[in-house]
Design a protein around this motif. Structure first.
Motif, short mmCIF file in Angstrom:
data_model
loop_
_atom_site.label_atom_id
_atom_site.label_comp_id
_atom_site.label_asym_id
_atom_site.label_seq_id
_atom_site.Cartn_x
_atom_site.Cartn_y
_atom_site.Cartn_z
N LEU A 84 0.26 -13.66 -0.52
CA LEU A 84 1.40 -14.19 -1.35
C LEU A 84 2.92 -13.77 -0.49
CD1 LEU A 84 3.29 -14.57 -4.64
CD2 LEU A 84 3.60 -11.99 -3.94
N LEU A 85 3.01 -13.13 0.33
CA LEU A 85 3.47 -13.15 1.54
C LEU A 85 3.78 -13.03 2.58
CD1 LEU A 85 4.14 -8.99 0.56
CD2 LEU A 85 5.59 -10.32 -0.15
N ASP A 86 2.32 -14.16 2.38
CA ASP A 86 2.19 -14.58 4.03
C ASP A 86 2.65 -13.61 5.21
OD1 ASP A 86 0.91 -16.39 5.50
OD2 ASP A 86 2.95 -17.48 5.59
N LEU A 87 1.82 -12.09 5.38
CA LEU A 87 1.77 -11.03 5.98
C LEU A 87 0.70 -10.51 6.15
CD1 LEU A 87 4.79 -8.79 4.08
CD2 LEU A 87 5.40 -11.11 6.79
N PRO A 88 0.39 -9.76 7.24
CA PRO A 88 -1.13 -9.41 8.05
C PRO A 88 -1.10 -8.43 7.01
CG PRO A 88 0.04 -10.19 10.01
CD PRO A 88 1.95 -10.12 8.69
N ARG A 89 -2.53 -8.59 6.36
CA ARG A 89 -3.10 -7.18 5.30
C ARG A 89 -2.82 -5.75 6.03
NH1 ARG A 89 -7.06 -4.28 4.06
NH2 ARG A 89 -8.30 -4.69 1.87
N ASP A 90 -2.72 -5.19 7.50
CA ASP A 90 -2.70 -4.53 7.05
C ASP A 90 -0.97 -3.66 7.08
OD1 ASP A 90 -4.13 -3.53 8.71
OD2 ASP A 90 -4.02 -3.89 10.47
N ALA A 91 -0.23 -5.02 7.69
CA ALA A 91 1.77 -4.47 6.93
C ALA A 91 1.32 -4.08 5.76
CB ALA A 91 2.53 -5.47 7.39
N VAL A 92 1.21 -4.85 4.55
CA VAL A 92 1.12 -4.36 2.80
C VAL A 92 0.46 -2.88 3.02
CG1 VAL A 92 0.10 -5.61 0.83
CG2 VAL A 92 1.27 -6.68 2.78
N ALA A 93 -1.00 -2.50 3.29
CA ALA A 93 -2.00 -1.36 3.19
C ALA A 93 -0.86 -0.18 3.30
CB ALA A 93 -2.76 -1.72 4.28
N GLU A 94 -0.55 -0.42 4.71
CA GLU A 94 0.95 1.09 5.47
C GLU A 94 1.49 0.83 4.63
OE1 GLU A 94 3.25 1.96 9.34
OE2 GLU A 94 2.02 -0.08 8.79
N GLN A 95 2.23 -0.52 4.23
CA GLN A 95 3.88 0.06 3.25
C GLN A 95 3.55 0.52 1.63
OE1 GLN A 95 6.96 -0.60 4.21
NE2 GLN A 95 7.55 0.33 2.70
N LEU A 96 2.09 -0.37 0.89
CA LEU A 96 1.94 1.21 -0.20
C LEU A 96 1.59 1.73 0.11
CD1 LEU A 96 0.23 0.27 -3.07
CD2 LEU A 96 -2.15 -0.73 -1.64
N GLU A 97 0.87 2.56 1.20
CA GLU A 97 0.12 4.43 1.14
C GLU A 97 1.69 4.89 0.60
OE1 GLU A 97 -2.22 5.65 1.06
OE2 GLU A 97 -3.45 3.86 0.93
N THR A 98 3.04 4.20 1.70
CA THR A 98 4.10 4.79 1.82
C THR A 98 5.01 4.82 0.15
OG1 THR A 98 4.69 4.35 3.76
CG2 THR A 98 6.31 4.69 2.50
N ALA A 99 4.78 3.53 -0.53
CA ALA A 99 5.21 3.70 -1.68
C ALA A 99 4.12 4.43 -2.68
CB ALA A 99 4.99 1.77 -2.12
N ILE A 100 3.34 4.70 -2.63
CA ILE A 100 2.26 5.74 -3.69
C ILE A 100 2.71 7.15 -2.94
CG2 ILE A 100 0.08 6.22 -3.81
CD1 ILE A 100 -0.68 3.78 -3.10
N ASP A 101 3.28 7.18 -2.04
CA ASP A 101 3.72 8.97 -1.59
C ASP A 101 5.43 9.08 -2.36
OD1 ASP A 101 1.53 9.51 0.14
OD2 ASP A 101 2.31 8.74 2.09
N GLU A 102 5.73 8.49 -2.56
CA GLU A 102 6.73 8.03 -3.02
C GLU A 102 6.63 7.51 -4.58
OE1 GLU A 102 9.33 5.25 -1.12
OE2 GLU A 102 9.92 6.16 0.72
N THR A 103 5.12 7.72 -5.13
CA THR A 103 5.73 7.64 -6.54
C THR A 103 5.76 6.53 -7.14
OG1 THR A 103 7.33 9.00 -7.80
CG2 THR A 103 5.40 9.89 -7.37
#
Length: 741
Positions: free
Chosen positions: A252-271
């Motif tokens: 959807l974002l036309d971005l590398p998978r690793d960039a999305v995965a890294e940001q998801l981890e941050t978002a999970i940490d921040e609930t």
């Protein structure tokens, strides 16, 4: 103003004038009724507007409309206001109470002191107001703050309007972020994707591109992840596998998978998101859905471990019921009755002809004999009406039972909850397969401790439109007493509809060659001939043969809306047959669809504000998604539609006609919770996602007396053989199997 907005506003009508009086304003919703002086003519204008006051000059874009009660008025879709520019106009503006702390006397003093510069002084140099006797520095600051607040909402609406954010949405944004919201949005437009604002990711993303925001920003990635999860609620999922979520969001974002995965981890940490693991996979939830499934699991587990007080020694009363009704209950029915009496929690499931209604009636009878106050509910109005008819006890929709209250932006809350529980000793919920997990959570919150709960449904029918798989998960968990009625009683065995329904769901092919029962297959190949046959059956053949009312007793059910024999196309054919164009038959066109007086129609969204009157004079409000009626009158002069829903007549303004669809043919999904004397199903090649067993089974079980399939036998065979249910990711069963307490 953008070129797109200019083009849109050119397509609307424009009026401009001076505000004479504010007739009504709802501060919560922003809905305003004003009297406007337009070239010396007084015009009533309505809409979601920024705060306007007498004396202001405004420009509105919208359309003329006719209200059922208040007549002709201008419905504004956007509004531009111009602050008063001369001393006289400013005095009138301030004297109207537009700014808190300034009345007519104070307004006169301020304008006498500052003249044409008054508003500039108030906004930018508020301490100069203290030069006027009676205005302290503190009061001057308060006056300026209130003025800037009003002015800020105007600016916010104008700013957001450039990016196709409508006034309703802009008002919600302003309430969420307040003064400074423009600067906030300019810095991070993705704040508009926040829960509750309901502004689509695509619009916000386009806005961010115009504002030249970096495509790999963390906020954009989190907004994209949120969008994917939110979008999949429409597919019934309460969560998604982590890897799948990352893949879809990266695309959807036309971005590398690793960039999305890294940001998801941050978002999970921040609930921002919740995660859980089972079966070797990690699943990601929106927090409120995680809470809903966890709450439901905990509440059900508690009810199972701490059941209602058992009703012992009811055998004598059971014997009395059997002798009075002439019914002898089989082993499974007896097991279900015993579970309701002694365990206080029961899931009762089973297909047609297996005695669910008979069992349920016995449970209700016993509970009332022992002094229990019983409440009965179902997810939809039609389902509630049906359970009322077959039990003889009044049933309500779940929303009505919980006393739904609607706030701004169609947000709902319930008067009945854990602090104000339902006043009943036993609650029976029918058609549970149609209930999503959010509504189930609200229902459980309103059930007091010690209340019996009997949940009834057919687990082989289609699941809820909303997120979750409540009935299926309860059964799969093994933590809830479940009785599945399986024996088809002798009387029901005479019905080919019932026997074919059981063949379909057990993986056998239905018998399509019978000619002397209640289930018929008419083989035809060409879509034109299929369409013509369905038209003939509805209009003449079935009414002539069985004395059916063609509009009330016969229902065409289609697997989907689209396609050559979907509801859209078949409704055109059937309208032409039943209700063709005629000079004495008024008609209107709404969104490309022609409605005629005499049409069979359906309400397609809940509207709790539509007023209706029963034939006995009783008045009320509320027409619900799926209600079917007859368009009795089109009054173009007054801009009114009169629609009859059984014994109720509802009045719509023509502007609300977009809530209606033709109902000569409806989808199988819309038919859930209903039964019809005669059902006709077109069998024609369709989208693969609609060609499966549970959809066919649900369609067949809607018929009470006659079922006719018309078309390709191979399509019916393919549907019966395809046992793949629509995949739903949910966690209620997982949470129930855990030690949630």
């Amino acid at each position: 103003m953008s070129d797109t907005q200019n083009a849109r506003e050119k397509a609307l009508e424009k009026i401009s004038g001076t505000v004479e009086e504010i007739t009504f304003r709802n501060e919560q919703s922003g809905f305003t009724v004003v009297e406007l002086d337009v070239d010396d003519e007084l015009v009533i204008a309505v809409g979601v507007l920024p705060p306007v006051n007498a004396g202001e000059e405004i420009v509105m874009y919208g359309r003329w409309a006719t209200h059922p009660k208040f007549g002709r008025q201008f419905a504004a879709e956007s509004c531009e206001s111009r602050m008063p520019s001369g001393a006289t106009a400013i005095l009138r503006y301030l004297s109207s109470g537009a700014v808190k702390g300034i009345g007519p006397s104070t307004a006169t003093k301020i304008v006498e002191a500052f003249g044409d510069r008054t508003l500039e002084i108030i906004e930018k140099h508020p301490l100069r107001l203290a030069e006027i006797r009676g205005i302290s520095q503190n009061k001057a600051e308060q006056i300026s703050e209130d003025f800037r607040s009003h002015f800020g909402l105007r600016e916010a609406m104008a700013f957001l309007g450039q990016y196709h954010i409508n006034p309703n949405e802009a008002l919600s944004v302003w309430k969420r972020f307040g003064v400074g919201c423009i600067e906030l949005i300019q810095d991070d437009p993705y704040v508009l994707c926040a829960e509750g604002l309901n502004i689509g990711f695509e619009r916000v993303d386009a806005m961010a591109m115009e504002l030249e925001k970096a495509p790999d920003s963390g906020r954009r990635i989190i907004a994209g992840l949120y969008y994917v999860l939110q979008h999949n609620l429409g597919n019934g999922h309460t969560c998604l596998p982590k890897e799948k979520l990352i893949d879809v969001a990266a695309g959807l974002l036309d971005l590398p998978r690793d960039a999305v995965a890294e940001q998801l981890e941050t978002a999970i940490d921040e609930t921002d998101f919740m995660q859980d693991e089972w079966d070797g996979k990690t699943f990601i939830f929106l927090p409120y859905l995680y809470e809903a499934e966890l709450y439901c699991a905990g509440r059900i587990a508690t009810m199972a471990m701490c059941p209602a007080e058992p009703i012992k020694n009811y055998a004598r009363q059971m014997d009395l019921i059997e002798s009075m009704t002439g019914i002898t209950y089989d082993a499974l029915q007896t097991e279900a009755i015993d579970a309701a009496m002694n365990k206080g929690l029961l899931v009762l499931t089973g297909g047609p002809g297996t005695g669910k209604t008979t069992t349920l009636n016995a449970i209700i009878e016993l509970l009332e004999i022992y002094g229990h106050k019983v409440a009965i509910a179902a997810p939809t109005g039609r389902a509630a009406k049906r359970i009322t008819e077959i039990t003889g006890h009044e049933a309500k929709t779940i929303h009505r039972l919980l006393e739904v209250e609607w706030g701004e932006n169609d947000t709902q809350s319930f008067a009945r909850n854990d602090k104000n529980p339902l006043d009943c000793d036993a609650l029976i919920v029918d058609e549970l397969s149609m209930t999503d997990v959010l509504l189930f959570q609200s229902l459980l919150r309103a059930v007091k401790f010690g209340c019996r709960l009997v949940l009834v449904g057919d687990s082989d029918q289609l699941p809820s439109v909303g997120p979750g798989n409540v009935l299926g998960d309860l059964i799969a968990s093994g933590r809830v007493p479940v009785v599945a009625l399986t024996e088809v009683f002798r009387q029901a065995q005479k019905s080919a509809i019932i026997m074919n329904a059981h063949r379909i769901i057990s993986g056998e092919l239905p018998r399509l060659d019978q000619l002397d029962n209640d289930f018929f297959f008419l083989p035809l190949r060409e879509k034109e001939k299929i369409s013509q046959m369905i038209s003939d059956l509805c209009f003449k053949r079935l009414p002539d043969a069985y004395n059916f009312n063609p509009l009330k007793d016969i229902q065409v059910l289609c697997p989907g809306r689209k396609g050559e024999l979907g509801t859209v196309e078949l409704n055109k054919v059937l309208q032409q047959r039943f209700n063709p164009q005629h000079q004495k038959r008024p008609e209107i066109k709404v969104g490309g669809v022609t409605f005629r007086q005499g049409d069979k129609i359906m309400q397609v969204k809940n509207n709790y504000n539509v007023e209706w009157t029963k034939d006995d004079g009783t008045e009320g409000t509320g027409i619900y998604n799926g209600d079917v009626g007859l368009l009795e009158e089109i009054d173009k002069l007054r801009g009114l539609l009169k629609v009859r829903f059984d014994d109720r007549v509802a009045l719509y303004s023509i502007d609300n006609a977009d809530e209606l669809e033709h109902a000569y043919a409806i989808t199988v999904h819309k038919s859930q919770g209903s039964e019809f004397p005669a059902v006709i199903i077109p069998m024609y090649p369709m989208a693969p996602q609609l060609c499966y067993r549970n959809l066919l089974y649900t369609a067949v079980t809607r018929a009470k007396s006659i079922l006719i399939m018309v078309g390709h036998k191979q399509v019916a065979i393919q549907m019966a053989r395809n046992q793949k249910k629509t995949l739903r990711y949910s966690a209620l069963d997982v949470f129930l199997r855990r030690d949630v307490n």
